[in-house]
Design a protein around this motif. Structure first.
Motif, PDB file in Angstrom:
ATOM      1  N   ALA A  44       0.816  -1.216   0.000  1.00 17.37           N
ATOM      2  CA  ALA A  44       0.000   0.000   0.000  1.00 17.37           C
ATOM      3  C   ALA A  44       0.852   1.270   0.000  1.00 17.37           C
ATOM      4  O   ALA A  44       0.453   2.292  -0.564  1.00 17.37           O
ATOM      5  CB  ALA A  44      -0.936  -0.002   1.208  1.00 17.37           C
ATOM      6  N   SER A  45       2.022   1.213   0.620  1.00 19.76           N
ATOM      7  CA  SER A  45       2.823   2.433   0.791  1.00 19.76           C
ATOM      8  C   SER A  45       3.879   2.630  -0.285  1.00 19.76           C
ATOM      9  O   SER A  45       4.219   3.775  -0.631  1.00 19.76           O
ATOM     10  CB  SER A  45       3.515   2.420   2.154  1.00 19.76           C
ATOM     11  OG  SER A  45       4.462   1.368   2.239  1.00 19.76           O
ATOM     12  N   SER A  46       4.435   1.558  -0.819  1.00 19.47           N
ATOM     13  CA  SER A  46       5.590   1.678  -1.717  1.00 19.47           C
ATOM     14  C   SER A  46       5.337   2.508  -2.973  1.00 19.47           C
ATOM     15  O   SER A  46       6.252   3.227  -3.413  1.00 19.47           O
ATOM     16  CB  SER A  46       6.113   0.283  -2.096  1.00 19.47           C
ATOM     17  OG  SER A  46       5.109  -0.488  -2.715  1.00 19.47           O
ATOM     18  N   PRO A  47       4.150   2.454  -3.615  1.00 18.30           N
ATOM     19  CA  PRO A  47       3.968   3.322  -4.790  1.00 18.30           C
ATOM     20  C   PRO A  47       4.133   4.800  -4.452  1.00 18.30           C
ATOM     21  O   PRO A  47       4.716   5.563  -5.236  1.00 18.30           O
ATOM     22  CB  PRO A  47       2.530   3.004  -5.242  1.00 18.30           C
ATOM     23  CG  PRO A  47       2.246   1.651  -4.689  1.00 18.30           C
ATOM     24  CD  PRO A  47       2.974   1.593  -3.384  1.00 18.30           C
ATOM     25  N   PHE A  48       3.625   5.222  -3.293  1.00 13.23           N
ATOM     26  CA  PHE A  48       3.709   6.629  -2.903  1.00 13.23           C
ATOM     27  C   PHE A  48       5.133   6.992  -2.457  1.00 13.23           C
ATOM     28  O   PHE A  48       5.636   8.068  -2.778  1.00 13.23           O
ATOM     29  CB  PHE A  48       2.725   6.913  -1.770  1.00 13.23           C
ATOM     30  CG  PHE A  48       1.296   6.641  -2.147  1.00 13.23           C
ATOM     31  CD1 PHE A  48       0.559   7.582  -2.836  1.00 13.23           C
ATOM     32  CD2 PHE A  48       0.691   5.437  -1.816  1.00 13.23           C
ATOM     33  CE1 PHE A  48      -0.765   7.343  -3.190  1.00 13.23           C
ATOM     34  CE2 PHE A  48      -0.617   5.175  -2.165  1.00 13.23           C
ATOM     35  CZ  PHE A  48      -1.354   6.127  -2.850  1.00 13.23           C
ATOM     36  N   ILE A  49       5.781   6.103  -1.725  1.00 10.31           N
ATOM     37  CA  ILE A  49       7.132   6.384  -1.243  1.00 10.31           C
ATOM     38  C   ILE A  49       8.120   6.442  -2.406  1.00 10.31           C
ATOM     39  O   ILE A  49       8.923   7.379  -2.517  1.00 10.31           O
ATOM     40  CB  ILE A  49       7.574   5.328  -0.207  1.00 10.31           C
ATOM     41  CG1 ILE A  49       6.712   5.435   1.055  1.00 10.31           C
ATOM     42  CG2 ILE A  49       9.051   5.501   0.140  1.00 10.31           C
ATOM     43  CD1 ILE A  49       7.027   4.382   2.106  1.00 10.31           C
TER      44      ILE A  49
END
Length: 397
Positions: free
Chosen positions: A228-233
């Motif tokens: 859930a977080s890696s695309p944004f990070i």
């Protein structure tokens, strides 16, 4: 005399069925923006299709698990595949987002049948290290599915992704028709329909099984927090392109796959789980600190690979440990395991978006890792934990 299926056929079929859930939930993620334009709706409504599919995957496992213990594996598996094919067709024909979301729920329920019955068949057919090997795909599929979706989305759109899922469903149905029943009639639970779900009470009384399931669920929380977080990070915070993001996903998938191969070298699955949980907590603490201090991309990625490697070790062995505890109620045990894990995934995924995504992601990594380690320690007990830890090196082949 009816000839039994070959081991290779069983391994391929079960591997595809096990990957079903992640492909149903994750494969169309890159196409979410285009779906919003197609249905002329908001992104939140499109994302609701992901939420309902995860709900279906959780609920469906609770339904299909006991059924497979009562009626055998083959018939419920074929029913699930037919339901998946029909619901996928209706997803493609949906006229509005409300219809699409509703059919995604049914699609998730159908996909759950493949997952839960696959674990039950693996328990019928294998034990020990062979059973642990069957868990390897659990950690790889959720990471690989978005990569495949990303490769095809631009060329064929979201409808093309669902056509691929439809073809996969048809192939699996053909395989399920060739499958020979793995649970003889004499070994099935001879209970009335009204009493079918009472087996859940029996399984939940097994404290060791519950601890193994919770350990796996918290490890699954780390995985879904990463997804859930890696695309944004990677894309927004570090400024890398979607293609570079896919490369990172591939590297991380290799790390999880390497962990799967490494974990089965432990003679006892509990050794691999214990070592993996300890390593996952250590590297999660380092990752959390690095993200809070605004580390470079390479520090983030290298620590993430370490976290995922350790997490992957627990995936491959935890399923075997949990299912070994409940062979008599394998379908029910498999259903609870899958339902709890997907529920944890649904709960954790939106939490990474609270506040600063770098900090929240690191904190969730640490909390889930700590809880995962606590659960395996409770499952093994103090004395057994000391023995496993002391001789973990000598137990490797």
């Amino acid at each position: 005399m009816v000839k039994d299926n070959s081991k290779l056929f069983i391994l391929v079929l079960l591997g595809m069925l096990t990957a079903f859930g992640p492909f149903v939930t994750d494969m169309y993620l890159p196409s979410l923006p285009s779906m919003g334009e197609y249905f002329s709706t908001s992104s939140s409504m499109v994302q609701l299709g992901l939420t309902t599919s995860m709900i279906g995957l959780a609920v469906g496992q609770i339904f299909f698990g006991p059924l497979s213990d009562r009626y055998g594996r083959r018939i419920p598996l074929q029913v699930a595949m037919w339901l998946f094919i029909v619901s996928t067709i209706f997803c493609l024909l949906a006229q509005n987002i409300q219809q699409f979301v509703a059919f995604r729920l049914i699609q998730g329920i159908a996909g759950a049948g493949g997952i839960v019955i696959a674990r039950s068949i693996a328990t019928d057919k294998f034990s020990g290290k062979d059973l642990a090997k069957m868990g390897a795909i659990n950690g790889i599929a959720p990471v690989v599915a978005p990569i495949i979706g990303g490769v095809f989305t631009e060329a064929i759109g979201w409808q093309g992704i669902f056509i691929i899922l439809l073809v996969l469903g048809v192939l699996l149905l053909i395989g399920c028709m060739r499958f020979r029943e793995s649970l003889p009639a004499e070994n099935r639970l001879a209970t009335k329909w009204a009493d079918t779900f009472n087996s859940f009470k029996v399984v939940l009384r097994n404290k060791q099984y519950v601890c193994y399931v919770l350990q796996l669920a918290f490890a699954q929380g780390v995985l879904f927090a990463y997804i859930a977080s890696s695309p944004f990070i990677i894309q927004q915070h570090y400024g890398y392109s979607p293609f570079a993001f896919s490369i990172c996903f591939s590297i991380n998938a290799i790390a999880i796959g390497g962990a799967a191969a490494f974990s089965v070298k432990f003679r006892r699955p509990a050794n691999g789980t214990l070592v993996g949980c300890m390593g996952m907590l250590i590297f999660s603490l380092l990752e959390c600190s690095a993200l809070a201090l605004g580390c470079s991309f390479w520090i983030y990625e290298l620590l993430l690979i370490a976290v995922l490697f350790m997490m992957g070790m627990t995936f491959t062995t935890s399923t075997a440990l949990a299912m070994e505890c409940e062979r008599t109620n394998a379908g029910t045990a498999s259903a609870l395991l899958g339902a709890v894990c997907f529920s944890f995934g649904g709960i954790v995924s939106p939490l990474v978006g609270i506040g600063n995504i770098l900090v929240s992601t690191g904190v969730i990594f640490v909390i889930c890792s700590f809880c995962s380690l606590s659960c395996i320690l409770l499952a093994l007990g103090r004395r057994r934990t000391k023995l496993y830890f002391a001789f973990s090196t000598s137990q490797k082949r």
